[in-house]
Design an enzyme around this catalytic site. Structure first.
Site: not given
Ligand code: XMP
Length: 497
Positions: A316, A412
């Site tokens: 993120c 999203r």
């Molecule tokens: P982890 O740390 O487990 O996090 O890899 C997964 C979660 O990150 C969110 N997510 C995103 N947040 N930009 C963001 O700010 C993105 O491109 C993105 N893609 C996923 C999402 O809540 C996921 O479950």
């Protein structure tokens, strides 16, 4: 000793998991007595408090099936066409333990080189040969490494090498029956065919044995219909309403996630109201949220669970790009405190890197954790392995990365498709992590041991201890964090989790 969570988080700093540490409690029970049964939503119960994230490099049917088999649950992403998402969810609902539901298949005219490419990509040692090279068409034979290993001409067609006279199982054969036949025939796998001889699935010795040896057999997440539980992510547009209608018509979903990085919006409130009217039995998870105010609005509108986290995920960039978010420990504690008082479970989403983070999330009020990166790169994650600098990797990307948005996930992030796209995530690779069949039991055991150290026998007991101020926490200075990690070693065997 220490502080209550209210004292720690009430001081004006935002904290994430690594910033906080719990003080140990009193142990008067064994780790095996810890019960991690929990509520995913108001109505859905899980025996393992871990779910996989709806991301296109994390959860499709294979991940969702395996997560549910291990007592957790997978949320199928929606960066795919409606029909494909329904098919993925149906695959979970139709899954029969002990079988490979989508076996690899090739045509008679494919060559040893094609078989070798398949072996490298999918890690298989045999392949079914069918009329059109797909599951669902007539089974013609089987090719294994034993047929191809000593053939010099790698362009030899598989039709010349395959065993044609193959033992098969009928479509209604149970896993126990399959295991019995596999045992007596000493075969590694047996194709299952329908009345017309079409390949339906494959019973393999490895899958049957693995199923029988699952550490917590009987703990799988199943619904009243006896089928595995599965969740799906959807957006809040009109066509997302049709998505949910189709998923419900196919009896292919138990819970939907309204997938947004900022869930406190009229879009989500309207979608929630619509779904509660149209599908009263469906569990609807709203989010993401990081504040009590955001949470209150969604709970009052009828959310069955809240997903907590903004910008804490490994891929993120929301906090940097949009200047909003919160340290994940603070977010989980604040939102869960409010949600618990209103009877709504929370899902701590993002930033989980190890078992300690799971313990912290649960002990700070979450009922489950959602993982992306922890499960990316496993054999159950979508995508194929490839090698970069001698390391076997799979792709992992944020749903807000330009690459994922190009496939349709911009909704999203409330992205305006007319304008420039702003990425809120990155795309990259993660190492091959093997199967979640090994990872999840390891995480569960580590969480049980952490709960034992806290003196807590269950997730509800942890939440009660938190609310009563029995749970004591402190902030960790950066020196304390360094001290808590590995130090002063010349070399050591790096444990992954
Ligand atoms: P982890 O740390 O487990 O996090 O890899 C997964 C979660 O990150 C969110 N997510 C995103 N947040 N930009 C963001 O700010 C993105 O491109 C993105 N893609 C996923 C999402 O809540 C996921 O479950």
């Amino acid at each position: 000793d220490g502080y209550t969570a209210a004292q720690l988080f009430g001081q004006g700093s935002t904290y994430t998991y690594d910033d906080v540490i719990f003080l140990p409690g009193h142990i008067d029970f064994g780790a095996h007595e810890v019960d991690l049964t929990t509520n995913l939503t108001k109505k859905l119960r899980l025996s393992t408090p871990i779910v996989s994230s709806p991301m296109d490099t994390v959860t499709e049917s294979e991940m969702a099936i395996t997560m549910a088999m291990m007592g957790g649950l997978g949320f199928i992403h929606y960066n795919i066409k409606l029909e494909e998402q329904v098919a993925q969810a149906q695959r979970v609902k139709r899954h029969l333990p002990g079988f490979v539901m989508m076996p690899t298949a090739l045509r008679e005219t494919d060559t040893i080189t094609d078989f070798e490419a398949l072996k490298a990509r999918r890690g298989v040692s045999s392949v079914c040969i069918t009329e059109d090279g797909n599951v669902g068409s007539r089974l013609l034979g089987i090719v294994t490494c034993r047929d191809t290993d000593f053939v010099n001409d790698r362009l030899t067609q598989l039709g010349e090498l395959m065993t044609r006279d193959v033992d098969t199982l009928p479509e209604d054969a149970s896993a126990d029956k399959a295991l019995e036949v596999l045992k007596s025939s000493k075969r590694k796998s047996l194709p299952v065919v329908d009345a017309n001889g079409n390949l339906v699935r494959l019973a393999t010795r490895a899958h049957c044995l693995e199923e029988a040896r699952l550490p917590r057999r009987g703990a799988a997440s199943v619904g009243a219909d006896g089928r595995l539980l599965v969740g799906c992510a959807v957006g809040t547009r009109d066509d997302d309403r049709r998505r949910v209608d189709s998923l419900m018509a196919a009896h292919a979903v138990d819970a939907v996630i309204l997938d947004s990085s900022q869930g406190d919006s009229t879009y989500q409130l309207e979608m929630l109201a619509h779904l509660k009217r149209a599908h009263p039995d469906l569990q609807v998870i709203c989010g993401n949220v990081v504040t009590s105010r955001q949470a209150q609005r969604l709970i009052q509108a009828g959310a069955d669970a809240l997903r907590v986290g903004m910008g804490s995920g490994s891929i993120c960039t929301t906090q940097e790009v949009c200047a909003v978010g919160r340290g994940q420990a603070a977010a989980v504690w604040q939102v869960s405190r409010l949600a618990a008082s209103l009877g709504v479970p929370t899902i701590a989403d993002g930033g989980i890197q190890n078992s300690g983070h799971i313990i912290k999330a649960l002990a700070l009020g979450a009922s489950t954790v959602m993982c992306g990166s922890l499960f990316a790169g496993t054999s159950e994650a979508p995508g194929e392995y490839f090698v970069v600098d001698g390391v076997r990797v799979k792709q992992y990307r944020g749903m807000g990365s330009l690459e994922a948005m190009a496939k349709g996930s911009e909704a999203r992030y409330h992205s305006d498709t007319q304008n420039l796209k702003i990425a809120q995530g990155v795309a990259g690779t993660v190492r091959d992590k093997g199967s979640i069949r090994k990872t999840v039991p390891f995480l569960v055991q580590a969480v049980k041991q952490g709960f034992q150290d806290l003196g807590t026998r269950s997730i509800p007991a942890a939440h009660a201890a938190l609310a009563a101020g029995v749970t004591r926490v402190e902030a960790r200075s950066s020196a304390a964090q360094a001290e808590g990690g590995i130090h002063d070693m010349h070399s050591f065997n790096k444990v992954r989790w």
